[in-house]
Motif scaffolding. Structure first.
Motif, PDB file in Angstrom:
ATOM      1  N   ILE A 155      -3.684 -14.563 -14.996  1.00  0.00           N
ATOM      2  CA  ILE A 155      -2.501 -15.411 -14.541  1.00  0.00           C
ATOM      3  C   ILE A 155      -2.107 -16.688 -15.230  1.00  0.00           C
ATOM      4  N   GLU A 156      -0.761 -16.418 -16.348  1.00  0.00           N
ATOM      5  CA  GLU A 156      -0.221 -17.022 -17.017  1.00  0.00           C
ATOM      6  C   GLU A 156       0.733 -18.540 -16.200  1.00  0.00           C
ATOM      7  N   SER A 157       0.958 -18.264 -15.451  1.00  0.00           N
ATOM      8  CA  SER A 157       1.815 -19.275 -14.686  1.00  0.00           C
ATOM      9  C   SER A 157       2.553 -18.378 -13.014  1.00  0.00           C
ATOM     10  N   PRO A 158       2.967 -19.078 -12.809  1.00  0.00           N
ATOM     11  CA  PRO A 158       3.065 -18.811 -10.730  1.00  0.00           C
ATOM     12  C   PRO A 158       3.983 -17.523 -10.836  1.00  0.00           C
ATOM     13  N   GLY A 159       2.999 -17.014 -10.156  1.00  0.00           N
ATOM     14  CA  GLY A 159       3.605 -15.423 -10.365  1.00  0.00           C
ATOM     15  C   GLY A 159       3.879 -14.478 -11.660  1.00  0.00           C
ATOM     16  N   PRO A 173       8.128 -18.612  -0.057  1.00  0.00           N
ATOM     17  CA  PRO A 173       7.943 -17.970   1.872  1.00  0.00           C
ATOM     18  C   PRO A 173       9.430 -18.388   1.970  1.00  0.00           C
ATOM     19  N   ASP A 174      10.275 -19.420   1.272  1.00  0.00           N
ATOM     20  CA  ASP A 174      11.942 -19.762   2.094  1.00  0.00           C
ATOM     21  C   ASP A 174      12.371 -18.675   2.189  1.00  0.00           C
ATOM     22  N   GLY A 175      12.585 -17.225   1.271  1.00  0.00           N
ATOM     23  CA  GLY A 175      13.082 -16.223   0.993  1.00  0.00           C
ATOM     24  C   GLY A 175      14.403 -16.205  -0.370  1.00  0.00           C
ATOM     25  N   THR A 176      13.842 -17.004  -0.766  1.00  0.00           N
ATOM     26  CA  THR A 176      14.774 -17.747  -2.452  1.00  0.00           C
ATOM     27  C   THR A 176      13.944 -16.136  -3.749  1.00  0.00           C
ATOM     28  N   LEU A 177      12.613 -15.988  -3.564  1.00  0.00           N
ATOM     29  CA  LEU A 177      12.163 -15.542  -4.214  1.00  0.00           C
ATOM     30  C   LEU A 177      11.382 -14.820  -4.787  1.00  0.00           C
ATOM     31  N   ILE A 178      12.128 -12.586  -4.896  1.00  0.00           N
ATOM     32  CA  ILE A 178      10.689 -12.038  -4.915  1.00  0.00           C
ATOM     33  C   ILE A 178      10.606 -11.187  -6.275  1.00  0.00           C
ATOM     34  N   ARG A 179       9.469 -10.408  -6.576  1.00  0.00           N
ATOM     35  CA  ARG A 179       9.643  -9.644  -7.932  1.00  0.00           C
ATOM     36  C   ARG A 179       8.136  -9.256  -8.252  1.00  0.00           C
ATOM     37  N   GLU A 180       8.403  -8.142  -8.306  1.00  0.00           N
ATOM     38  CA  GLU A 180       7.103  -7.294  -8.265  1.00  0.00           C
ATOM     39  C   GLU A 180       6.525  -7.587  -9.799  1.00  0.00           C
ATOM     40  N   LEU A 201       1.051  -0.853  -0.397  1.00  0.00           N
ATOM     41  CA  LEU A 201       0.344   0.179   0.219  1.00  0.00           C
ATOM     42  C   LEU A 201       1.296   1.387  -0.108  1.00  0.00           C
ATOM     43  N   GLY A 202       2.683   1.357   0.154  1.00  0.00           N
ATOM     44  CA  GLY A 202       2.782   2.459   0.167  1.00  0.00           C
ATOM     45  C   GLY A 202       2.525   2.807   1.774  1.00  0.00           C
ATOM     46  N   LYS A 203       3.776   4.421   2.237  1.00  0.00           N
ATOM     47  CA  LYS A 203       2.985   5.107   3.204  1.00  0.00           C
ATOM     48  C   LYS A 203       2.916   6.240   2.756  1.00  0.00           C
ATOM     49  N   HIS A 204       1.637   7.141   3.745  1.00  0.00           N
ATOM     50  CA  HIS A 204       1.699   8.524   3.532  1.00  0.00           C
ATOM     51  C   HIS A 204       2.501   9.652   4.639  1.00  0.00           C
ATOM     52  N   ARG A 205       3.301  10.569   4.129  1.00  0.00           N
ATOM     53  CA  ARG A 205       3.648  11.535   4.986  1.00  0.00           C
ATOM     54  C   ARG A 205       3.202  12.914   4.339  1.00  0.00           C
ATOM     55  N   GLU A 206       3.310  13.568   5.217  1.00  0.00           N
ATOM     56  CA  GLU A 206       3.092  14.831   5.113  1.00  0.00           C
ATOM     57  C   GLU A 206       2.167  16.064   4.054  1.00  0.00           C
ATOM     58  N   ARG A 207       3.625  15.608   2.967  1.00  0.00           N
ATOM     59  CA  ARG A 207       3.029  15.958   2.147  1.00  0.00           C
ATOM     60  C   ARG A 207       3.120  15.069   0.396  1.00  0.00           C
ATOM     61  N   ASP A 208       3.318  14.403   0.619  1.00  0.00           N
ATOM     62  CA  ASP A 208       4.240  13.230  -0.477  1.00  0.00           C
ATOM     63  C   ASP A 208       3.576  11.503  -0.268  1.00  0.00           C
ATOM     64  N   GLN A 209       3.634  10.560  -1.004  1.00  0.00           N
ATOM     65  CA  GLN A 209       3.398   9.043  -0.181  1.00  0.00           C
ATOM     66  C   GLN A 209       3.865   8.497  -1.635  1.00  0.00           C
ATOM     67  N   ASP A 210       4.392   7.255  -1.188  1.00  0.00           N
ATOM     68  CA  ASP A 210       4.918   6.737  -2.633  1.00  0.00           C
ATOM     69  C   ASP A 210       3.773   5.377  -3.321  1.00  0.00           C
ATOM     70  N   ARG A 211       4.376   5.382  -4.332  1.00  0.00           N
ATOM     71  CA  ARG A 211       4.268   4.730  -5.370  1.00  0.00           C
ATOM     72  C   ARG A 211       4.470   3.198  -5.424  1.00  0.00           C
ATOM     73  N   THR A 212       3.531   2.247  -5.225  1.00  0.00           N
ATOM     74  CA  THR A 212       3.997   0.827  -5.318  1.00  0.00           C
ATOM     75  C   THR A 212       3.106   0.214  -6.322  1.00  0.00           C
ATOM     76  N   GLY A 213       3.304  -1.527  -5.748  1.00  0.00           N
ATOM     77  CA  GLY A 213       2.360  -2.544  -6.857  1.00  0.00           C
ATOM     78  C   GLY A 213       2.339  -3.769  -6.140  1.00  0.00           C
ATOM     79  N   VAL A 214       1.737  -4.952  -6.519  1.00  0.00           N
ATOM     80  CA  VAL A 214       1.689  -5.799  -5.911  1.00  0.00           C
ATOM     81  C   VAL A 214       3.581  -7.210  -6.656  1.00  0.00           C
ATOM     82  N   PHE A 215       3.560  -7.887  -5.910  1.00  0.00           N
ATOM     83  CA  PHE A 215       4.541  -8.601  -5.708  1.00  0.00           C
ATOM     84  C   PHE A 215       4.304 -10.379  -5.496  1.00  0.00           C
TER      85      PHE A 215
END
Length: 303
Positions: free
Chosen positions: A197-201, A155-162, A137-151
């Motif tokens: 979804i074409e294939s996992p992830g 679970p074993d910590g070996t792969l992450i991709r946006e 979701l990102g974070k909000h600050r007083e004058r700006d906020q993050d642009r974010t997405g889906v990942f």
């Protein structure tokens, strides 16, 4: 109209409910910084101290609970309702955590993707192949906020991709019963998007092409969307803010039904009980967990 039954109160902004076979409900308390268990008689037990802002939660293939930790919020009391606000002064980033439900031990699996820090991971769903999708979701600050997405991650910590970027405050996430569609709710726009979804992830086509995206539904007026679940008939059941309740959207988007709850900060729903007909709903502004009989059976989640 739902026949809502009170289970417990006194929760500190509950979210991420998981219905367990023993009748208890695992959930996070975002303000308290814990993964907690609510027993059928309403007793609240702390399972683990996660720190930060635990948000979405799901059971993984190893039986552990995986948590999207958003890093915390500033907190405000708005007329008796607890309200999360901007990024807090002690914020150190977002993460994906693993909680051992037997010992309560907490491990951090991911804090960044491709050198870019996770900002405010929010909701999570496992697929049938042992991986999981999550929103930031990102974070909000007083004058700006993050642009974010889906990942997508393992679970074993070996792969992450946006896999999808950018989105406007991506929050709720879920899979269709056959696992071939990914649903993502955006909070500020009040829209639910559907990605094949074409294939996992791996989404089909170019999910980053804004003009080709499939908008399943957009809610009119001042309504924002939070986390979601998918029922056994493929309806997307998304927690609805301001117009407090759960909004059920048919798989083709042609039917939209709103089921009201007594809290404008209704944040999540999950299914359990006999035939998965019991909907557990978090009323976060008032710190309450309720249940109701849902019009359709829920969907058994991958784990």
């Amino acid at each position: 109209m739902l026949d809502i039954q009170h289970i417990t109160s006194g929760l500190q902004f509950p979210e991420g409910p998981i219905a367990c076979e023993d009748g208890s409900v695992l959930l996070v308390e975002i303000k308290r910084g814990t993964l907690s268990r609510v027993t059928p008689d309403g007793t609240i037990e702390v399972v683990a101290e996660t720190g930060g802002g635990p948000n979405g939660a799901a059971i993984g293939p190893d039986g552990a609970c995986y948590i999207c930790n958003n890093g915390g919020f500033e907190w405000h009391d708005l007329g008796g309702f607890m309200l999360p606000g901007n990024q807090p002064a002690d914020y150190t980033g977002g993460s994906i955590q693993r909680v051992d439900l037997t010992t309560g031990a907490v491990e951090t699996r991911y804090t960044e993707c491709g050198g870019i820090p996770l900002k405010g991971p929010n909701d999570i769903v496992f697929d049938a192949h042992g991986g999981f999708y999550f929103t930031d979701l990102g974070k909000h600050r007083e004058r700006d906020q993050d642009r974010t997405g889906v990942f997508y991650a393992k679970p074993d910590g070996t792969l992450i991709r946006e896999i999808i970027f950018p989105m406007e405050g991506p929050n709720g996430i879920g899979l269709s019963p056959d696992g071939k569609r990914l649903y993502v709710a955006e909070t500020p726009t009040g829209r639910v998007w559907a990605f094949d979804i074409e294939s996992p992830g791996v989404p089909a086509g170019d999910p980053n092409d804004l003009l080709s995206r499939n908008c399943l539904a957009g809610l009119p007026g001042m309504q924002m969307l939070d986390s979601l679940a998918v029922d056994g008939e493929g309806h997307v059941c998304v927690a609805t803010l301001v117009n407090g309740g759960s909004t059920s959207i048919s798989p083709d988007g042609s039917s939209v039904e709103h089921y009201a709850t007594p809290d404008p900060l209704t944040t999540n729903i999950c299914f359990g009980g006999e035939d998965l007909r019991t909907a557990y709903i978090t009323l976060s502004g008032t710190g309450v967990l309720v249940k109701a009989t849902w019009p359709r059976p829920g969907l058994a989640l991958n784990c």
